[in-house]
Write an enzyme that holds these catalytic residues in place. Sequence first.
Site, mmCIF file in Angstrom:
data_model
loop_
_atom_site.group_PDB
_atom_site.id
_atom_site.type_symbol
_atom_site.label_atom_id
_atom_site.label_comp_id
_atom_site.label_asym_id
_atom_site.label_seq_id
_atom_site.Cartn_x
_atom_site.Cartn_y
_atom_site.Cartn_z
ATOM 1 N N CYS A 37 14.772 45.961 -1.708
ATOM 2 C CA CYS A 37 15.505 45.716 -2.954
ATOM 3 C C CYS A 37 14.913 44.581 -3.789
ATOM 4 C CB CYS A 37 16.976 45.461 -2.642
ATOM 5 S SG CYS A 37 17.740 46.861 -1.791
ATOM 6 N N HIS A 80 21.372 38.600 -7.521
ATOM 7 C CA HIS A 80 21.199 39.841 -6.760
ATOM 8 C C HIS A 80 22.571 40.484 -6.598
ATOM 9 C CE1 HIS A 80 19.203 42.654 -4.209
ATOM 10 N NE2 HIS A 80 19.889 42.330 -3.134
ATOM 11 N N GLU A 121 24.192 34.029 -1.263
ATOM 12 C CA GLU A 121 23.461 33.798 -2.506
ATOM 13 C C GLU A 121 24.108 32.671 -3.307
ATOM 14 O OE1 GLU A 121 21.490 36.179 -6.297
ATOM 15 O OE2 GLU A 121 23.011 37.207 -5.076
ATOM 16 N N LYS A 166 25.175 44.462 -11.253
ATOM 17 C CA LYS A 166 25.410 45.583 -10.333
ATOM 18 C C LYS A 166 26.875 46.011 -10.368
ATOM 19 C CE LYS A 166 21.669 44.707 -7.007
ATOM 20 N NZ LYS A 166 21.018 43.535 -7.615
ATOM 21 N N HIS A 221 23.871 49.415 -7.255
ATOM 22 C CA HIS A 221 22.646 48.835 -6.704
ATOM 23 C C HIS A 221 21.538 49.879 -6.758
ATOM 24 C CE1 HIS A 221 19.885 46.546 -4.510
ATOM 25 N NE2 HIS A 221 20.586 46.217 -3.448
ATOM 26 N N PHE A 236 15.963 43.933 2.289
ATOM 27 C CA PHE A 236 15.846 44.124 3.738
ATOM 28 C C PHE A 236 14.445 43.710 4.185
ATOM 29 C CE2 PHE A 236 19.124 47.809 4.492
ATOM 30 C CZ PHE A 236 20.151 46.935 4.189
#
Length: 413
Positions: A163, A302, A313, A334, A339, A398
């Site tokens: 991502c 994010h 975050e 998002k 996402h 990831f």
Amino acid sequence: MNRRVVVTGMGAVTPLGQDVATTWDRLIAGESGIDSVTRVNADEFPAKVAGEIQDFDPKDYMDKKEARKMDRFTQFAVAAAKMAVKDADLDITEEIAPRVGVWIGSGIGGMETYETQFRTGMEKGWRRVSPFFVPMMIPDMASGQVSIQLGAKGINSCTVTACATSTNSIGDAFKAIQRGDNDVIISGGAEAPIVNISFAGFSSAKALSTNPDPKTASRPFDADRDGFVMGEGAGILVLESLESAQERGAKIYAEVVGYGATSDAYHLTAVEPGGDGAVRSMNQALDDADMQPEDVNYINAHGTSTQLNDPNETEAVKTAFGENAYNIPVSSTKSSIGHLLGASGGVEAIFSIKSIADSILPPTINYDTPDESCDLDYVPNEARKQNVDVALSNSLGFGGHNATIIFKKYQDE
């Protein structure tokens, strides 16, 4: 050589619209592009909603025969890239083609092609698998096809960092232009993951929201968040050396000034507690831009709407920016589009640039119940008029990938 790099064109295909203007207008209006999922049978999955692209016709952007040789994610990339090049008023002639590159990534590539061709092989025999299976599936084919379609003969590369893919792609392209490798690079990301196998994988990992209400399922930083909503699309920028842009009289949306990329070296999927990798990525980008924390006016987070990401975050922003973190608006777009996995950073880069160009902050919609572990200014529910000179965008993936890009209002110094 350390050349200045600017953004001269933008193109997007998102759940909110099939161009930048429509997407941005709906985002600022607080609308959602998330709806009940149709590309898979919702009855077979705990997740019921997705951010799908509706009524996309690849023939609007490419020859029908060529489109059949492309996975959906590549079609999105070609469409968005052609929009961006048109927006930049860039004519890729034979003379400049060797100095025009393409750097477009995808987190998981041609999942629809993989699923379709695997089923064909199982049901009809392996000899029936398409000869285009591999070149349609591999993630680098978005970049490859854009290069072919546009005649760009410079660097042709694909970053795959889950991502964080798009932000790494844009950052790497920025550095390639800065050091003089190319004069122009078409960069960003594309993704089309809404198929059974990937929907099943993220469902099994308990990463997707099981909230059946499309309008409230994606709720970053809200106490009632329960997972991310899968989306699809593409976000592409035309990055260009300042000299090249000035020489051809191009309009300039913003300047790219800082890039950070780090690794957590911690866990396959989980965010490191405290977000140390994200802290170092933001600090690296600030150092690269020769900026102080107080110079940043807006952060596009994010902000996935998962239990682990959002507080970590938040903590990372507070560590990187100190007490000033409470003075910086932080929003997760998002909440409106879901996402987009590897395409997220490309679309969010566009949102960051538009915040600078239009002096308005996109909202985090569906923010109803504060979470004590998420205590920053998330621009809740309504867009906010505010001057933005510097915008920072974060992407985390990831594998422990962290990427940060910083855009600045262009000034002819």
